[in-house]
Design a protein around this motif. Sequence first.
Motif, short mmCIF file in Angstrom:
data_model
loop_
_atom_site.label_atom_id
_atom_site.label_comp_id
_atom_site.label_asym_id
_atom_site.label_seq_id
_atom_site.Cartn_x
_atom_site.Cartn_y
_atom_site.Cartn_z
N PHE A 1 15.88 54.78 -71.98
CA PHE A 1 16.45 54.97 -73.49
C PHE A 1 15.70 54.70 -73.95
N ALA A 2 15.49 53.06 -74.17
CA ALA A 2 14.53 52.67 -75.17
C ALA A 2 13.52 53.42 -75.49
N ALA B 1 15.87 50.07 -79.08
CA ALA B 1 15.06 51.54 -79.09
C ALA B 1 14.71 52.18 -80.52
N LEU B 2 15.07 50.97 -81.23
CA LEU B 2 14.86 51.67 -82.43
C LEU B 2 13.45 50.76 -83.45
N GLU C 1 7.58 50.03 -83.53
CA GLU C 1 6.46 50.11 -83.02
C GLU C 1 5.95 50.69 -82.81
N TRP C 2 5.70 51.95 -81.88
CA TRP C 2 5.13 53.28 -81.57
C TRP C 2 5.06 54.19 -82.40
N GLY D 1 17.90 51.89 -89.52
CA GLY D 1 17.83 50.63 -89.74
C GLY D 1 16.75 49.69 -89.13
N ALA D 2 15.51 50.34 -88.13
CA ALA D 2 14.73 49.39 -87.79
C ALA D 2 14.00 48.23 -88.67
N ARG D 3 13.68 46.97 -88.80
CA ARG D 3 13.20 46.26 -89.90
C ARG D 3 12.04 45.50 -89.44
N PHE D 4 10.68 45.39 -89.67
CA PHE D 4 9.91 44.75 -89.54
C PHE D 4 9.73 43.46 -89.77
#
Length: 460
Positions: free
Chosen positions: A185-186, A231-232, A237-238, A255-258
């Motif tokens: 899933f991720a 997954a986020l 990253e990709w 919601g993803a953060r570096f």
Amino acid sequence: MNDCFSVRCPNGLDLRASASELASPLGPAGLKGILAAAAGSPTPCWLDKLDMLLQLPSGSDEAASVAAASAVAAKLAARPDLLSDVLAGAMSAPDGLARVRLLWEQRGWRLAEGSALEAAVAAAGKRGDTAAISYLFDNLGAQVALAVEQGHSVPDVLRKAVFGGHLAVLQLLASRGVRCSGGTFANLAGCAVLDGHTHILDYLLCKQAPPPLLLEPPAGSWADSDLRKRALKQALEWGTCIGHTGCVRRAHELGARFQARQQQLFSLCFPFTCSPALLEVLERLGFPFDRTEAVYLHMLKLGGDVPMIRALARLRFCGPDCHIALTSLLGDPAVPLDEIRWLLEGDGGSGGSGEAGSEGGAAGPSEGPAPTAAPKPGPAVRLVLQDEALWQRVLEAAGRRGQGQAAREVRAWLEGWRQANMKPPGDTNERWQGPRARAEGSWGGWKHRAADDTWQCCIT
């Protein structure tokens, strides 16, 4: 002696075989690749090719043809793996459903009970053909095992649908009972961004609960679950590596953060996939750039991408190769002088200053009031002052701007800066009257000694 050969067929299938396999298409080794390629051939004579390979007679003897066809059907039934590949090859064609129906209904080719048809389902999913997938499940009894990734790969039955951006296929597969593990899933979220499919990303991650594809949904809040965060992170990253600004922006919105350790993403991928637009997005989203990294040399090796060099300079990348930015931007009349000054004059102590304690650089005849505190020098100062050949390249670059008023202003600024920052010839006392350098305490490879107002060389 190597008797193997390999070729990619027009429909995308890879064909690999050896001389021993060529001798017996239905033998133990089997030419599954050749048969699948024939079944998926883009030409109208695909069935004739298949018959020839299966050694079916092409004459007018109907009885012999029926007998031979029955014999081949029996052999294929005994080789479910072979027939599965043939059906997958047929399904890969644009009219795949019609071809599979012909082989199944008119030729009477049958699979052994429980045989997998994942390859055929994946081929139909790649084309977004939901009708074909439904036919495989309803008429051929297709079965898809639990989709578990092997290493970092995603099973074809899901990967091809995601790469094609076919949301309806994913939804249909889920309704047919197809499920995947958390790891798969991720990785699906990562696959979704590779071709910019933000709608797939939304399907996987933006709801209050995970989609039915997930075999074991995490307990508690989906929004705060480790699996969703993983997954986020994969998607962010990709998306950064592949250079899709829309997907990077959407992953961030979800919601993803570096994080600081993701600096290596930029180092590995930016020369090949980055763009000025992506740089702008990454800066706005707080990407942890290492602005002392050498980035301009990569752009020079790729042909001197001035828009990218300009974008990097705007973000004040000040690595040891920043002299490349100076010559590249000076040579482009479209780049205004205000975007170049900082490489020599600095930014008043805010960014682009190079390493702490580096040499000074007086601004020359720049307009505006004198600053109350001496600004940090530009990052290209040391090389420009010490390397006469580089200075000549700087002048040559400026010369490419032509003879207009703006070009003359650039050359006047360069000459003024050079005069303000070079030690006067014949100054045996090594005194230098540059006010900014004196206030800064250093200039070029010289250190100012306030006690007797002298300059001492400290270049090693």
